[in-house]
Scaffold this motif. Structure first.
Motif, PDB file in Angstrom:
ATOM      1  N   GLY A  34       0.789  -1.222   0.000  1.00  0.00           N
ATOM      2  CA  GLY A  34       0.000   0.000   0.000  1.00  0.00           C
ATOM      3  C   GLY A  34       0.817   1.266   0.000  1.00  0.00           C
ATOM      4  N   LEU A  35       2.091   1.172  -0.365  1.00  0.00           N
ATOM      5  CA  LEU A  35       2.972   2.336  -0.367  1.00  0.00           C
ATOM      6  C   LEU A  35       3.814   2.313  -1.642  1.00  0.00           C
ATOM      7  CD1 LEU A  35       4.268   4.790   1.171  1.00  0.00           C
ATOM      8  CD2 LEU A  35       5.914   3.144   2.098  1.00  0.00           C
ATOM      9  N   ASP A  48      -2.075   3.908  -0.222  1.00  0.00           N
ATOM     10  CA  ASP A  48      -3.425   3.372  -0.414  1.00  0.00           C
ATOM     11  C   ASP A  48      -4.074   3.299   0.960  1.00  0.00           C
ATOM     12  OD1 ASP A  48      -5.754   2.035  -0.941  1.00  0.00           O
ATOM     13  OD2 ASP A  48      -4.829   0.495  -2.190  1.00  0.00           O
ATOM     14  N   SER A  49      -5.064   4.157   1.190  1.00  0.00           N
ATOM     15  CA  SER A  49      -5.688   4.238   2.512  1.00  0.00           C
ATOM     16  C   SER A  49      -6.811   3.229   2.702  1.00  0.00           C
ATOM     17  CB  SER A  49      -6.249   5.642   2.737  1.00  0.00           C
ATOM     18  OG  SER A  49      -7.434   5.827   1.971  1.00  0.00           O
ATOM     19  N   GLY A  50      -7.208   2.557   1.624  1.00  0.00           N
ATOM     20  CA  GLY A  50      -8.409   1.734   1.672  1.00  0.00           C
ATOM     21  C   GLY A  50      -9.656   2.519   1.321  1.00  0.00           C
ATOM     22  N   ASP A  51      -9.530   3.853   1.279  1.00  0.00           N
ATOM     23  CA  ASP A  51     -10.656   4.713   0.912  1.00  0.00           C
ATOM     24  C   ASP A  51     -10.096   5.938   0.181  1.00  0.00           C
ATOM     25  OD1 ASP A  51     -13.180   5.821   0.684  1.00  0.00           O
ATOM     26  OD2 ASP A  51     -13.140   6.706   2.696  1.00  0.00           O
ATOM     27  N   GLY A  52      -9.396   5.675  -0.891  1.00  0.00           N
ATOM     28  CA  GLY A  52      -8.751   6.745  -1.647  1.00  0.00           C
ATOM     29  C   GLY A  52      -7.253   6.728  -1.438  1.00  0.00           C
ATOM     30  N   LEU A  53      -6.539   7.235  -2.445  1.00  0.00           N
ATOM     31  CA  LEU A  53      -5.092   7.335  -2.358  1.00  0.00           C
ATOM     32  C   LEU A  53      -4.698   8.700  -1.799  1.00  0.00           C
ATOM     33  CD1 LEU A  53      -4.045   5.898  -5.856  1.00  0.00           C
ATOM     34  CD2 LEU A  53      -4.433   4.650  -3.722  1.00  0.00           C
ATOM     35  N   VAL A  54      -3.649   8.708  -1.002  1.00  0.00           N
ATOM     36  CA  VAL A  54      -3.085   9.947  -0.469  1.00  0.00           C
ATOM     37  C   VAL A  54      -1.707  10.125  -1.096  1.00  0.00           C
ATOM     38  CG1 VAL A  54      -2.336  11.184   1.598  1.00  0.00           C
ATOM     39  CG2 VAL A  54      -4.332   9.659   1.710  1.00  0.00           C
ATOM     40  N   ALA A  70       1.499   7.191 -13.988  1.00  0.00           N
ATOM     41  CA  ALA A  70       2.158   6.104 -13.263  1.00  0.00           C
ATOM     42  C   ALA A  70       1.296   5.617 -12.094  1.00  0.00           C
ATOM     43  CB  ALA A  70       3.516   6.571 -12.761  1.00  0.00           C
ATOM     44  N   ILE A  71       0.672   6.547 -11.398  1.00  0.00           N
ATOM     45  CA  ILE A  71      -0.195   6.168 -10.274  1.00  0.00           C
ATOM     46  C   ILE A  71      -1.389   5.372 -10.783  1.00  0.00           C
ATOM     47  CG2 ILE A  71      -1.721   7.075  -8.475  1.00  0.00           C
ATOM     48  CD1 ILE A  71       0.235   9.464  -8.236  1.00  0.00           C
ATOM     49  N   GLN A  72      -1.978   5.806 -11.889  1.00  0.00           N
ATOM     50  CA  GLN A  72      -3.145   5.111 -12.432  1.00  0.00           C
ATOM     51  C   GLN A  72      -2.774   3.713 -12.927  1.00  0.00           C
ATOM     52  OE1 GLN A  72      -4.409   8.134 -15.253  1.00  0.00           O
ATOM     53  NE2 GLN A  72      -6.014   8.848 -13.860  1.00  0.00           N
ATOM     54  N   GLY A  73      -1.530   3.525 -13.326  1.00  0.00           N
ATOM     55  CA  GLY A  73      -1.090   2.192 -13.702  1.00  0.00           C
ATOM     56  C   GLY A  73      -0.907   1.270 -12.513  1.00  0.00           C
ATOM     57  N   TRP A  74      -0.808   1.841 -11.330  1.00  0.00           N
ATOM     58  CA  TRP A  74      -0.640   1.063 -10.091  1.00  0.00           C
ATOM     59  C   TRP A  74      -1.983   0.749  -9.445  1.00  0.00           C
ATOM     60  CZ3 TRP A  74      -0.560   3.265  -4.750  1.00  0.00           C
ATOM     61  CH2 TRP A  74      -0.158   2.331  -3.777  1.00  0.00           C
ATOM     62  N   SER A  75      -2.897   1.726  -9.474  1.00  0.00           N
ATOM     63  CA  SER A  75      -4.179   1.549  -8.789  1.00  0.00           C
ATOM     64  C   SER A  75      -5.281   2.301  -9.518  1.00  0.00           C
ATOM     65  CB  SER A  75      -4.073   2.070  -7.343  1.00  0.00           C
ATOM     66  OG  SER A  75      -5.325   2.022  -6.701  1.00  0.00           O
ATOM     67  N   SER A  76      -6.428   1.661  -9.631  1.00  0.00           N
ATOM     68  CA  SER A  76      -7.591   2.333 -10.217  1.00  0.00           C
ATOM     69  C   SER A  76      -8.324   3.187  -9.192  1.00  0.00           C
ATOM     70  CB  SER A  76      -8.562   1.285 -10.788  1.00  0.00           C
ATOM     71  OG  SER A  76      -8.995   0.407  -9.759  1.00  0.00           O
ATOM     72  N   THR A  77      -7.916   3.098  -7.929  1.00  0.00           N
ATOM     73  CA  THR A  77      -8.511   3.928  -6.882  1.00  0.00           C
ATOM     74  C   THR A  77      -8.099   5.375  -7.100  1.00  0.00           C
ATOM     75  OG1 THR A  77      -8.388   2.100  -5.316  1.00  0.00           O
ATOM     76  CG2 THR A  77      -8.655   4.309  -4.382  1.00  0.00           C
ATOM     77  N   LEU A 169      -4.379  13.310   9.881  1.00  0.00           N
ATOM     78  CA  LEU A 169      -5.334  12.903   8.864  1.00  0.00           C
ATOM     79  C   LEU A 169      -5.781  11.476   9.150  1.00  0.00           C
ATOM     80  CD1 LEU A 169      -3.633  14.068   5.531  1.00  0.00           C
ATOM     81  CD2 LEU A 169      -5.367  15.280   6.849  1.00  0.00           C
ATOM     82  N   GLU A 170      -7.063  11.259   9.147  1.00  0.00           N
ATOM     83  CA  GLU A 170      -7.628   9.909   9.220  1.00  0.00           C
ATOM     84  C   GLU A 170      -8.285   9.651   7.873  1.00  0.00           C
ATOM     85  OE1 GLU A 170      -7.212   7.923  11.715  1.00  0.00           O
ATOM     86  OE2 GLU A 170      -6.666   9.228  13.401  1.00  0.00           O
ATOM     87  N   VAL A 171      -7.645   8.832   7.051  1.00  0.00           N
ATOM     88  CA  VAL A 171      -8.152   8.543   5.710  1.00  0.00           C
ATOM     89  C   VAL A 171      -8.255   7.034   5.583  1.00  0.00           C
ATOM     90  CG1 VAL A 171      -7.878   8.915   3.242  1.00  0.00           C
ATOM     91  CG2 VAL A 171      -6.930  10.578   4.862  1.00  0.00           C
TER      92      VAL A 171
END
Length: 424
Positions: A34-35, A48-54, A70-77, A169-171
């Motif tokens: 997740g990092l 990867d916060s589980g509820d959106g990327l930070v 590059a980020i979109q290639g890693w996660s669709s979130t 931040l709580e994300v």
């Protein structure tokens, strides 16, 4: 793809600096579950916060779109939050691309970020000019030279969640602590995730000697910088994520790195202030204070961007103001007037230029540069004099290690080449 933690460990442990570690590939590497890090100008570090990327930082305006890809290639979130470690253009300009890709972003930044943006816009042309000179064409593809666009894009996202001394931040299922400390800037945040022991250092760590003395920029804060590094080290992070350079793993390795950088800054401050308290002038201090060469040889402390001599000047500026202690330089004559007088005493500007060339040949580029400048100021339109001055600065640039010195000396070279050979 390289394992970035293994790569950084091998470089630190061996001292082998033949492999590049301040890389601009715009490629993403997962560092932990997740990092991820996109190595760019500057990096974007993504959680990867589980509820959106930070995302910590959005990179430069000219690299933001590649970072997003590059980020979109890693996660669709989608990215839900951007945290600005500080408001430098290479950390915030890419927010325009993030906004285009994701929209409805929470942008987190220190309360001084907006003041920085206002200052950049007020002094836009100055900032374009000094960055063109600082980078000296080294990264011309980032459009930092003459004719560059606005220093930061007019539509750069501004902070919507403003941080003072600290915030949390709580994300999703992630807790991210944010801490403010002055260092390279007065608006810097660093992040800490206590459950994961991940440290987001921003530009407090850049895999170079700290940028605490930049000769063309506003005040830096080496005392607070060192204190922040000590605070980070005390938490025993297991992964360190800088905004430039490789991420680093291992609590002991990270602690040594952070305390080495802090110690280098603390040593400079202590010696400069001691000498100031003893009544020494800036000229004496500059030529007397330095950092242990063994420390400067470490892969993360080499003076390839900023350098200790410039930090000495910045410490003087912080505590002693702008006057250097020489009475004649409190209210000096114009450079050209002094140069003309000395040229007359020497028998002409050409004599000063010839002596500058001789001194440069002996290897004393500090003195040669003084003489070349005096010759050039005394004869601003003399192509022969400026040909010598251009050559002195060409040779001096080749002797320097730091990008800042190289950029400024290259600027002087180009200035005289335009007089010596206006058609080139």
């Amino acid at each position: 793809m390289d394992d970035l933690l293994e790569l950084s460990a091998s470089i630190i442990e061996s001292g082998d600096v033949s492999k590049p570690f301040n890389r601009i590939t715009n490629e993403l590497s997962e560092v932990d579950d997740g990092l991820a890090v996109v190595e760019s100008f500057s990096h974007s570090v993504v959680i990867d916060s589980g509820d959106g990327l930070v995302a910590f930082d959005a990179s430069h305006a000219n690299t933001g779109a590649q970072v997003v890809e590059a980020i979109q290639g890693w996660s669709s979130t989608p990215v839900s939050h951007i945290v600005y470690t500080h408001g430098h253009a290479d950390h915030v300009g890419g927010s325009v691309a993030f906004d285009a890709a994701y929209g409805d972003l929470t942008v987190v930044g220190h309360e001084n970020v907006q003041r920085r943006f206002d200052r950049y816009r007020y002094t836009n042309d100055w900032n374009v000019l000094i960055n063109a000179r600082q980078f000296g064409g080294v990264r011309g593809d980032f459009a930092m030279g003459d004719g560059a666009p606005d220093f930061i894009p007019t539509d750069t996202l501004e902070p919507t969640r403003v941080v003072g001394a600290a915030d949390t931040l709580e994300v999703g299922d992630r807790t991210i602590e944010l801490h403010h400390a002055r260092g390279e800037t007065d608006d810097h945040l660093w992040g800490w995730m206590p459950d994961e022991k991940w440290l987001f250092a921003g530009d407090f760590v850049i895999w170079n000697f700290p940028n605490a003395g930049n000769p063309q920029k506003v005040q830096r804060y080496p005392i607070e910088w060192a204190a922040a590094l000590r605070d980070m080290a005390s938490r025993r992070p297991e992964i360190l994520l800088p905004a430039h350079g490789l991420p680093v793993g291992g609590a002991d390795r990270i602690e040594e790195m952070l305390t080495d950088i802090a110690g280098a800054l603390e040593g400079l401050v202590a010696e400069v202030v001691e000498r100031m308290n003893g009544g020494e002038v800036l000229d004496t201090i500059i030529h007397s204070v330095g950092v242990d060469p063994d420390l400067l040889a470490k892969p993360y402390l080499r003076p390839l961007y900023d350098e200790p001599e410039f930090v000495v000047r910045n410490i003087w500026r912080q505590f002693g103001g702008w006057w250097d202690g020489a009475p004649s330089r409190l209210k000096p004559s114009p450079d050209a007037q002094l140069a003309a007088e000395l040229a007359a005493l020497a028998g002409g500007a050409d004599k000063l230029a010839a002596r500058a060339a001789e001194v440069a040949e002996s290897g004393d580029f500090r003195l040669a540069s003084h003489l070349a400048d005096l010759a050039g100021w005394a004869a601003p339109d003399d192509s022969t004099v400026h040909g010598v001055r251009a050559e002195v600065y060409r040779e001096r640039r080749a002797q320097e290690t730091s990008l800042m010195s190289k950029g400024i000396f290259a600027g002087a070279m180009r200035e005289s080449k335009a007089v010596a050979d206006p058609d080139s």
